[in-house]
Design a protein around this motif. Structure first.
Motif, PDB file in Angstrom:
ATOM      1  N   ILE A  10      21.520  10.705 -40.619  1.00 31.25           N
ATOM      2  CA  ILE A  10      22.351  11.364 -41.625  1.00 31.25           C
ATOM      3  C   ILE A  10      23.420  10.408 -42.127  1.00 31.25           C
ATOM      4  CG2 ILE A  10      24.047  13.207 -42.002  1.00 31.25           C
ATOM      5  CD1 ILE A  10      22.505  14.870 -39.930  1.00 31.25           C
ATOM      6  N   ILE A  11      23.576  10.366 -43.439  1.00 25.64           N
ATOM      7  CA  ILE A  11      24.686   9.634 -44.067  1.00 25.64           C
ATOM      8  C   ILE A  11      25.389  10.600 -45.012  1.00 25.64           C
ATOM      9  CG2 ILE A  11      25.367   7.724 -45.567  1.00 25.64           C
ATOM     10  CD1 ILE A  11      22.873   6.231 -44.632  1.00 25.64           C
ATOM     11  N   ALA A  12      26.696  10.768 -44.849  1.00 25.91           N
ATOM     12  CA  ALA A  12      27.484  11.662 -45.705  1.00 25.91           C
ATOM     13  C   ALA A  12      28.591  10.869 -46.376  1.00 25.91           C
ATOM     14  CB  ALA A  12      28.074  12.798 -44.871  1.00 25.91           C
ATOM     15  N   GLU A  13      28.659  10.969 -47.701  1.00 24.20           N
ATOM     16  CA  GLU A  13      29.687  10.283 -48.473  1.00 24.20           C
ATOM     17  C   GLU A  13      30.378  11.289 -49.393  1.00 24.20           C
ATOM     18  OE1 GLU A  13      28.156   6.543 -50.310  1.00 24.20           O
ATOM     19  OE2 GLU A  13      26.252   7.203 -49.418  1.00 24.20           O
ATOM     20  N   VAL A  14      31.683  11.104 -49.622  1.00 26.61           N
ATOM     21  CA  VAL A  14      32.424  11.960 -50.550  1.00 26.61           C
ATOM     22  C   VAL A  14      33.106  11.092 -51.602  1.00 26.61           C
ATOM     23  CG1 VAL A  14      32.798  13.827 -48.909  1.00 26.61           C
ATOM     24  CG2 VAL A  14      34.458  11.971 -49.052  1.00 26.61           C
ATOM     25  N   GLY A  15      33.518  11.748 -52.703  1.00 25.70           N
ATOM     26  CA  GLY A  15      34.195  11.021 -53.775  1.00 25.70           C
ATOM     27  C   GLY A  15      33.303  10.029 -54.484  1.00 25.70           C
ATOM     28  N   VAL A  16      32.012  10.346 -54.608  1.00 18.64           N
ATOM     29  CA  VAL A  16      31.064   9.384 -55.182  1.00 18.64           C
ATOM     30  C   VAL A  16      31.085   9.377 -56.712  1.00 18.64           C
ATOM     31  CG1 VAL A  16      29.526   9.396 -53.182  1.00 18.64           C
ATOM     32  CG2 VAL A  16      29.192  11.084 -54.983  1.00 18.64           C
ATOM     33  N   LEU A  17      31.638  10.428 -57.336  1.00 20.42           N
ATOM     34  CA  LEU A  17      31.739  10.485 -58.796  1.00 20.42           C
ATOM     35  C   LEU A  17      33.224  10.467 -59.188  1.00 20.42           C
ATOM     36  CD1 LEU A  17      29.028  13.181 -59.668  1.00 20.42           C
ATOM     37  CD2 LEU A  17      28.784  10.695 -59.596  1.00 20.42           C
ATOM     38  N   PRO A  18      33.644   9.487 -59.970  1.00 19.79           N
ATOM     39  CA  PRO A  18      35.086   9.312 -60.204  1.00 19.79           C
ATOM     40  C   PRO A  18      35.735  10.408 -61.045  1.00 19.79           C
ATOM     41  CG  PRO A  18      33.796   7.786 -61.550  1.00 19.79           C
ATOM     42  CD  PRO A  18      32.842   8.440 -60.615  1.00 19.79           C
ATOM     43  N   ARG A  19      34.996  11.099 -61.906  1.00 23.31           N
ATOM     44  CA  ARG A  19      35.607  12.072 -62.817  1.00 23.31           C
ATOM     45  C   ARG A  19      35.435  13.519 -62.354  1.00 23.31           C
ATOM     46  NH1 ARG A  19      39.307  10.773 -66.186  1.00 23.31           N
ATOM     47  NH2 ARG A  19      38.595  12.253 -67.767  1.00 23.31           N
ATOM     48  N   HIS A  54      35.876  16.839 -59.895  1.00 21.69           N
ATOM     49  CA  HIS A  54      36.927  17.357 -59.020  1.00 21.69           C
ATOM     50  C   HIS A  54      36.583  17.124 -57.556  1.00 21.69           C
ATOM     51  CE1 HIS A  54      37.962  20.250 -62.533  1.00 21.69           C
ATOM     52  NE2 HIS A  54      38.622  19.119 -62.627  1.00 21.69           N
ATOM     53  N   GLY A  55      35.311  17.284 -57.229  1.00 22.91           N
ATOM     54  CA  GLY A  55      34.843  17.003 -55.877  1.00 22.91           C
ATOM     55  C   GLY A  55      33.382  16.619 -55.917  1.00 22.91           C
ATOM     56  N   SER A  56      32.986  15.648 -55.114  1.00 26.61           N
ATOM     57  CA  SER A  56      31.577  15.232 -55.111  1.00 26.61           C
ATOM     58  C   SER A  56      31.199  14.709 -53.736  1.00 26.61           C
ATOM     59  CB  SER A  56      31.318  14.154 -56.171  1.00 26.61           C
ATOM     60  OG  SER A  56      32.124  13.009 -55.933  1.00 26.61           O
ATOM     61  N   ALA A  57      29.915  14.828 -53.428  1.00 26.26           N
ATOM     62  CA  ALA A  57      29.400  14.347 -52.148  1.00 26.26           C
ATOM     63  C   ALA A  57      27.950  13.937 -52.313  1.00 26.26           C
ATOM     64  CB  ALA A  57      29.524  15.420 -51.073  1.00 26.26           C
ATOM     65  N   LEU A  58      27.553  12.935 -51.553  1.00 27.36           N
ATOM     66  CA  LEU A  58      26.149  12.537 -51.470  1.00 27.36           C
ATOM     67  C   LEU A  58      25.732  12.695 -50.016  1.00 27.36           C
ATOM     68  CD1 LEU A  58      23.740  11.312 -53.075  1.00 27.36           C
ATOM     69  CD2 LEU A  58      24.455   9.080 -52.199  1.00 27.36           C
ATOM     70  N   PHE A  59      24.859  13.669 -49.774  1.00 25.52           N
ATOM     71  CA  PHE A  59      24.405  13.951 -48.411  1.00 25.52           C
ATOM     72  C   PHE A  59      22.947  13.533 -48.284  1.00 25.52           C
ATOM     73  CE2 PHE A  59      22.390  16.554 -45.175  1.00 25.52           C
ATOM     74  CZ  PHE A  59      23.278  16.415 -44.108  1.00 25.52           C
ATOM     75  N   GLN A  61      17.826  14.119 -49.961  1.00 21.52           N
ATOM     76  CA  GLN A  61      19.159  13.728 -50.440  1.00 21.52           C
ATOM     77  C   GLN A  61      19.642  14.702 -51.505  1.00 21.52           C
ATOM     78  OE1 GLN A  61      19.762  10.167 -53.156  1.00 21.52           O
ATOM     79  NE2 GLN A  61      20.590   9.313 -51.249  1.00 21.52           N
ATOM     80  N   ALA A  62      20.913  15.077 -51.429  1.00 20.07           N
ATOM     81  CA  ALA A  62      21.525  15.968 -52.414  1.00 20.07           C
ATOM     82  C   ALA A  62      22.821  15.368 -52.926  1.00 20.07           C
ATOM     83  CB  ALA A  62      21.783  17.339 -51.801  1.00 20.07           C
ATOM     84  N   LEU A  63      22.935  15.285 -54.243  1.00 18.47           N
ATOM     85  CA  LEU A  63      24.192  14.913 -54.896  1.00 18.47           C
ATOM     86  C   LEU A  63      24.850  16.225 -55.315  1.00 18.47           C
ATOM     87  CD1 LEU A  63      26.116  12.813 -56.202  1.00 18.47           C
ATOM     88  CD2 LEU A  63      24.688  12.941 -58.255  1.00 18.47           C
ATOM     89  N   VAL A  64      25.965  16.555 -54.679  1.00 14.39           N
ATOM     90  CA  VAL A  64      26.583  17.872 -54.875  1.00 14.39           C
ATOM     91  C   VAL A  64      27.953  17.692 -55.511  1.00 14.39           C
ATOM     92  CG1 VAL A  64      27.160  20.069 -53.792  1.00 14.39           C
ATOM     93  CG2 VAL A  64      25.370  18.630 -52.802  1.00 14.39           C
ATOM     94  N   VAL A  65      28.185  18.414 -56.604  1.00 10.39           N
ATOM     95  CA  VAL A  65      29.400  18.243 -57.399  1.00 10.39           C
ATOM     96  C   VAL A  65      30.114  19.588 -57.544  1.00 10.39           C
ATOM     97  CG1 VAL A  65      30.337  17.360 -59.570  1.00 10.39           C
ATOM     98  CG2 VAL A  65      28.178  16.449 -58.695  1.00 10.39           C
ATOM     99  N   THR A  66      31.429  19.589 -57.305  1.00  8.14           N
ATOM    100  CA  THR A  66      32.240  20.803 -57.402  1.00  8.14           C
ATOM    101  C   THR A  66      33.209  20.687 -58.567  1.00  8.14           C
ATOM    102  OG1 THR A  66      32.098  21.283 -55.046  1.00  8.14           O
ATOM    103  CG2 THR A  66      33.959  22.237 -56.219  1.00  8.14           C
TER     104      THR A  66
END
Length: 505
Positions: free
Chosen positions: A326-335, A337-342, A348-353
């Motif tokens: 498992i690799i979990a990263e946050v803040g992957v999209l600069p613009r 409000h919230g983002s994560a790459l799990f 793999q899921a790119l999840v954006v809030t």
């Protein structure tokens, strides 16, 4: 003119009525089911012949809510029902999942099941009524169906289970669980819970299973009164039995070798090469390609399942309990409000809030009335995630269902409007998939929302479990792959926190 048959029982303290013979008599079977003041018309029609070249079972389930059932007129310019709502799609899936495994493997005639809500008393949710009605209609139709199926909703409040609670009874409940099954066991579970223990969840499943047994008995009684003559189900063609034996004798070793490759794309290429050899050798004028491919798929299932049961070693080299890296990263999209790459293995899921105001709340116009939703979770599964080309457009049933499952997992920990007065939309883009993408969505959503500053009470995670069973031998698999999902006997998704379970499917 009418030859009406009727069965009436008490179901969890309410009167449940099955009636057939008066409405929709040209369908193979039609049953009007009434629970309290809620009525659902359930119909079944099966095609009399299998389409030429067809090698799969085309079952379609359509659940539809008519606004007249609640004394309402549809909104919009056209003033009529249009595309299915999210609830209609979810209930269609809810009906489909427990009945689909109960048709014989050799039965490939097209079957359409339609459940139409014609009356809603605002107390008894039509979904359970529709599930029971479709089960009864299939049992009476003569179509080969190894049911009947029962279904029940279970709540949990003040330390007590609530069996088939009304909409009002569920207010304040720590659990909303729907369970369906036969006299032999459970086929399907769908739930949302407020961090409950495994014992409470298992207890709810068993309480629900026990509660719908009288309904199954009532449907059997109804079938003895008025079921149509059963359709003939053909045995498997002896030439196909021999074909399978020949393919297995010559290519079982090569299939096993191909499935020993741990990288998904390389494995698929190797399996595809073996399949091409089988097709080239066995396709003739009398034996079409689709039948050869179908028998080869059966060999794939036997090789994968047998290998796991005999050795305990899985396709990608893991044992039954090991989780993929498992690799979990946050803040992957600069613009955002919230983002994560799990990433979990090859899933793999790119999840954006995104945060919004009260004006961004979703307005939902349901039979029960209009209400607003502060939390939206949308799941997208583009074809490139599995290395394929395909249709792009509005979300399909699977995407809606997976999104709602992830929503249920997160929702019990969602902050109140007093704690966090924002509307939240989370989007999960599945960028790679090899099993458990809905659970990757749960993990990614938890990360993405925390990255956006949403005060979740605790992080939420999810995992998909699998089961392979042959006779008395079985293996329970943790964190299943796509192939293990397709070739296995059960896909069981669990999500929750370190305190307890929030969702099951």
């Amino acid at each position: 003119m009418f030859n009406v048959f009727r069965k009436e029982i008490e179901f969890a303290g309410k009167k449940l009525v099955f009636e057939t013979g008066k409405i929709a008599r040209q369908a193979d079977s039609a049953v009007m089911v009434t629970l309290g003041g809620t009525q659902v018309l359930c119909t079944v029609v099966g095609a009399k012949k299998v389409k030429e070249g067809q090698d799969f079972f085309p079952l379609t389930v359509n659940y539809q809510e008519k606004t007249y059932a609640a004394g309402k007129i549809p909104g919009g310019f056209f003033k009529r029902e249009g595309r299915p709502s999210e609830k209609e799609t979810l209930v269609s899936r809810l009906i489909d999942r427990p009945i689909r495994p109960l048709f014989p493997e050799t039965f490939l005639n097209e079957v359409q099941v339609v459940a139409t809500v014609v009356a809603h008393d605002m107390e008894n949710d039509p979904d359970i009524v529709a599930m029971l009605g479709c089960s009864c209609a299939l049992t009476l139709s003569g179509i080969p169906f190894m049911g009947p199926v029962g279904a029940c909703r279970v709540g949990y409040k003040n330390g007590q289970y609530l069996i088939n609670p009304t909409i009002q009874d569920l207010e304040g409940s720590e659990l909303e669980l729907v369970v369906a099954g036969t006299q032999e066991g459970v086929l399907m579970v769908e739930s949302e819970a407020k961090e409950l223990s495994e014992d409470i969840m298992l207890g709810a499943v068993m309480e629900g299973w026990k509660a719908f047994q009288p309904v199954i008995n009532a449907i059997i009684d109804m079938a003895e009164m008025c079921a149509k003559d059963p359709w003939d189900v053909s045995e498997k063609d002896p030439t196909l039995v021999k074909l399978y034996s020949d393919i297995k004798a010559k290519y079982a070793g090569e299939v096993a070798q191909a499935y020993s490759i741990t990288v998904k794309q390389d494995r698929y290429a190797a399996v595809g090469a073996v399949r091409d050899k089988v097709v080239a050798e066995f396709v003739t004028e009398d034996m079409p390609k689709d039948k050869v491919a179908s028998e080869f798929h059966l060999l794939e299932a036997e090789v994968v399942r047998g290998g796991i049961l005999k050795t305990g070693k899985r396709i990608d080299g893991r044992d039954t309990k090991t989780i993929r890296p498992i690799i979990a990263e946050v803040g992957v999209l600069p613009r955002a409000h919230g983002s994560a790459l799990f990433t979990r293995g090859e899933t793999q899921a790119l999840v954006v809030t995104t945060l919004g105001t009260g004006q961004d709340e979703q307005i939902i116009d349901s039979l029960e009335g209009e209400y607003r939703e502060r939390f939206m979770l949308h799941y997208n599964f583009p074809p490139y995630s599995v290395g394929e080309t395909g249709r792009m457009g509005s979300p399909g049933r699977r995407e809606i269902g997976h999104g709602k499952l992830a929503w249920r997992a997160i929702h019990p920990l969602f902050p109140t409007s007093e704690e966090f007065p924002y509307t939240i939309r989370t989007v999960s883009e599945i960028t790679e998939s090899n099993g458990s993408s809905s659970m990757a969505t749960v993990c990614g959503t938890s990360l993405s929302m925390m990255d956006a500053g949403v005060p979740l009470a605790r992080p939420i995670a999810g995992i998909a479990m699998g089961l392979i069973k042959e006779g008395s031998d079985f293996a329970v698999l943790s964190d299943i792959l796509g192939d293990e999902d397709h070739l296995g006997d059960m896909d069981f998704k669990v999500a929750g926190t370190d305190k307890g379970i929030t969702a099951l499917q």
